[in-house]
Scaffold this motif. Structure first.
Motif, short mmCIF file in Angstrom:
data_model
loop_
_atom_site.label_atom_id
_atom_site.label_comp_id
_atom_site.label_asym_id
_atom_site.label_seq_id
_atom_site.Cartn_x
_atom_site.Cartn_y
_atom_site.Cartn_z
N UNK A 89 0.82 -1.21 0.00
CA UNK A 89 0.00 0.00 0.00
C UNK A 89 0.86 1.27 0.00
N UNK A 90 1.90 1.29 0.81
CA UNK A 90 2.71 2.50 0.89
C UNK A 90 3.49 2.78 -0.38
N UNK A 91 3.75 1.75 -1.17
CA UNK A 91 4.43 1.95 -2.46
C UNK A 91 3.54 2.68 -3.46
N UNK A 92 2.25 2.72 -3.21
CA UNK A 92 1.31 3.40 -4.12
C UNK A 92 1.24 4.91 -3.88
N UNK A 93 1.73 5.39 -2.75
CA UNK A 93 1.52 6.79 -2.36
C UNK A 93 2.24 7.75 -3.32
N UNK A 94 1.47 8.70 -3.84
CA UNK A 94 2.00 9.75 -4.72
C UNK A 94 2.16 11.08 -3.98
N UNK A 95 1.29 11.31 -3.01
CA UNK A 95 1.27 12.60 -2.30
C UNK A 95 0.65 12.39 -0.92
N UNK A 96 1.18 13.15 0.06
CA UNK A 96 0.60 13.11 1.41
C UNK A 96 0.79 14.47 2.07
N UNK A 97 -0.27 14.99 2.67
CA UNK A 97 -0.19 16.21 3.46
C UNK A 97 -1.13 16.05 4.66
N UNK A 98 -1.42 17.14 5.35
CA UNK A 98 -2.24 17.06 6.56
C UNK A 98 -3.68 16.66 6.26
N UNK A 99 -4.13 16.90 5.03
CA UNK A 99 -5.53 16.66 4.69
C UNK A 99 -5.75 15.43 3.83
N UNK A 100 -4.78 15.07 3.01
CA UNK A 100 -5.03 14.05 1.99
C UNK A 100 -3.84 13.14 1.75
N UNK A 101 -4.16 11.95 1.29
CA UNK A 101 -3.18 11.02 0.73
C UNK A 101 -3.70 10.65 -0.66
N UNK A 102 -2.81 10.68 -1.64
CA UNK A 102 -3.18 10.30 -3.01
C UNK A 102 -2.35 9.09 -3.40
N UNK A 103 -3.03 8.06 -3.89
CA UNK A 103 -2.32 6.86 -4.31
C UNK A 103 -2.54 6.60 -5.80
N UNK A 104 -1.65 5.81 -6.38
CA UNK A 104 -1.80 5.33 -7.75
C UNK A 104 -2.30 3.90 -7.66
N UNK A 105 -3.62 3.73 -7.72
CA UNK A 105 -4.22 2.41 -7.57
C UNK A 105 -3.89 1.53 -8.77
N UNK A 106 -3.40 0.31 -8.53
CA UNK A 106 -3.11 -0.57 -9.66
C UNK A 106 -4.38 -1.21 -10.21
N UNK A 107 -4.38 -1.63 -11.47
CA UNK A 107 -5.55 -2.35 -12.00
C UNK A 107 -5.68 -3.69 -11.31
N UNK A 108 -6.93 -4.13 -11.13
CA UNK A 108 -7.17 -5.42 -10.51
C UNK A 108 -7.43 -5.34 -9.02
N UNK A 109 -7.20 -4.19 -8.40
CA UNK A 109 -7.45 -4.01 -6.97
C UNK A 109 -8.73 -3.20 -6.80
N UNK A 110 -9.73 -3.79 -6.12
CA UNK A 110 -11.00 -3.10 -5.91
C UNK A 110 -10.81 -1.94 -4.93
N UNK A 111 -11.61 -0.89 -5.09
CA UNK A 111 -11.58 0.22 -4.15
C UNK A 111 -12.21 -0.19 -2.83
N UNK A 112 -13.36 -0.86 -2.90
CA UNK A 112 -14.04 -1.35 -1.71
C UNK A 112 -14.31 -2.84 -1.86
N UNK A 113 -14.32 -3.56 -0.74
CA UNK A 113 -14.50 -4.99 -0.78
C UNK A 113 -15.95 -5.41 -0.78
N UNK A 114 -16.16 -6.71 -0.80
CA UNK A 114 -17.50 -7.31 -0.78
C UNK A 114 -17.35 -8.80 -0.67
N UNK A 115 -18.45 -9.51 -0.88
CA UNK A 115 -18.39 -10.96 -0.78
C UNK A 115 -17.46 -11.58 -1.81
N UNK A 116 -17.36 -10.92 -2.97
CA UNK A 116 -16.49 -11.43 -4.03
C UNK A 116 -15.14 -10.71 -4.06
N UNK A 117 -14.96 -9.72 -3.19
CA UNK A 117 -13.74 -8.91 -3.18
C UNK A 117 -13.17 -8.85 -1.76
N UNK A 118 -12.54 -9.89 -1.28
CA UNK A 118 -12.00 -9.87 0.09
C UNK A 118 -10.85 -8.89 0.26
#
Length: 362
Positions: A89-118
């Protein structure tokens, strides 16, 4: 009377939301009745359920109901992350400040999980807490197979601010994609309502002019590989599910690798990856501190390889789109803006069939 001090993590939320987070028996209606009788107070002053609370304030309420507990009753304990997950996860970080963290999400990784996305970004957000009092929060989403810029808020106040920016269409999002074939109109706006496709359980969308929600996407062709494919920048003006994918298919040029909306025709031969070619390249958004956050994410490996194989020049991708002024009123034509175009496609003013290129260096 029970008393609590508002924590940093609850700064900026509504009073009724605080009770929802920290108690199991105090509903909005109860807080509303307390407010009318003046028995729920912030720093000694009367407070209503919709009032925004601030860190450090003292909250008091009648003692006939339970004292707030430390955690939400419905919250399930999360499994601790492994060192490999934290590093991932930390290898994805592009930017971090007091308010926000921005990551470069890789393809194939869901943003939120579910029954089919552990496994998902949300499930591993503990890795990005760093020195903050709580884990960061999601404020928007990317499809599982879409890569690129994903913004996370570092506290509740920032989450409320960023959510408002996205809801008000103030944030500018730019996506890079590879389309099958080349759009005939090189720059324009796709204006086509989107709704759920019946019989798919909401997993597939479609252009629906009768019951669909308003959806607009600007686009421009940056480069083309003969008539085989095109590098297209999409700027969604609304935020519907699968909007870019549906709109690209609606004008007859589905995204490469998008079998859901392009079928077999979306897979190119010649060594081009069968993965979806859609990348959240850039996000420009205001910040709670009064500044502007402007972050770009590099292409994922499969798209970078396709760009190299097709001979695209990456320097052409970040040229700013400048809208030319409209022509004088007396010179405007009254013919339809969409004459001869595919569904919902509209040519931008001043658009040509050739993308603009930067001047050559002397």
């Amino acid at each position: 009377m029970p008393t609590a001090t508002i924590a940093e993590d609850d700064d900026g939320i509504r009073l009724d939301r605080w009770f929802q987070r920290h108690t199991k028996d105090i509903s909005f209606n109860i807080v509303s009745r307390w407010s009318k009788s003046g028995v729920v107070r912030l720093d000694g002053a009367k407070a209503g359920p919709g009032d925004r609370i601030a860190a450090g304030q003292t909250l008091t309420w009648p003692e006939e109901l339970p004292v707030p507990v430390a955690t939400r009753p419905t919250e399930k304990p999360r499994e601790p992350l492994s060192e490999a997950q934290i590093e991932y996860m930390r290898a994805m970080v592009l930017h971090m400040d007091a308010h926000a963290i921005v990551i470069n999400k890789p393809p194939g990784l869901a943003t939120q999980g579910g029954t089919k996305q552990p496994t998902s970004v949300d499930a591993m957000l503990d890795a990005l807490q760093f020195d903050a009092p709580s884990r960061p929060r999601l404020v928007h989403r990317l499809d599982k197979d879409t890569s690129g810029v994903l913004l996370l808020a570092r506290n509740a106040k920032a989450a409320a601010f960023f959510s408002k920016e996205f809801a008000g269409r103030e944030a500018r999002k730019s996506y890079w994609a590879l389309t099958v074939g080349v759009p005939k109109i090189a720059a324009g706006t796709i204006d086509a309502p989107i709704g759920k496709q019946p019989g798919t359980g909401g997993e597939k969308m479609q252009v629906d002019t009768e019951a669909g929600l308003k959806a607009k996407t600007r686009y421009r062709v940056i480069e083309r590989a003969a008539g085989r494919a095109a590098w297209v920048e999409f700027l969604p003006l609304t935020g519907r599910t699968h909007q870019i994918r549906v709109h690209a298919a609606a004008i007859g040029h589905s995204l490469v690798g998008d079998g859901k909306y392009g079928g077999k025709e979306s897979y190119l031969t010649g060594g081009i990856s069968r993965k979806l070619h859609l990348h959240s390249r850039r996000l420009v958004i205001a910040t709670p501190g009064g500044g502007t956050l402007d972050v770009k994410a590099e292409l994922p490996p499969h798209m970078a390889e396709s760009w190299q194989m097709l001979g695209f020049d990456l320097q052409l991708g970040d040229i700013e789109i400048v809208e030319p002024p409209p022509p004088p009123l007396k010179k405007r034509r009254l013919s339809s803006a969409t004459s001869g175009n595919r569904r919902g496609e509209r040519r931008s003013r001043g658009a040509t069939d050739e993308p603009k290129r930067p001047p050559r260096k002397k």
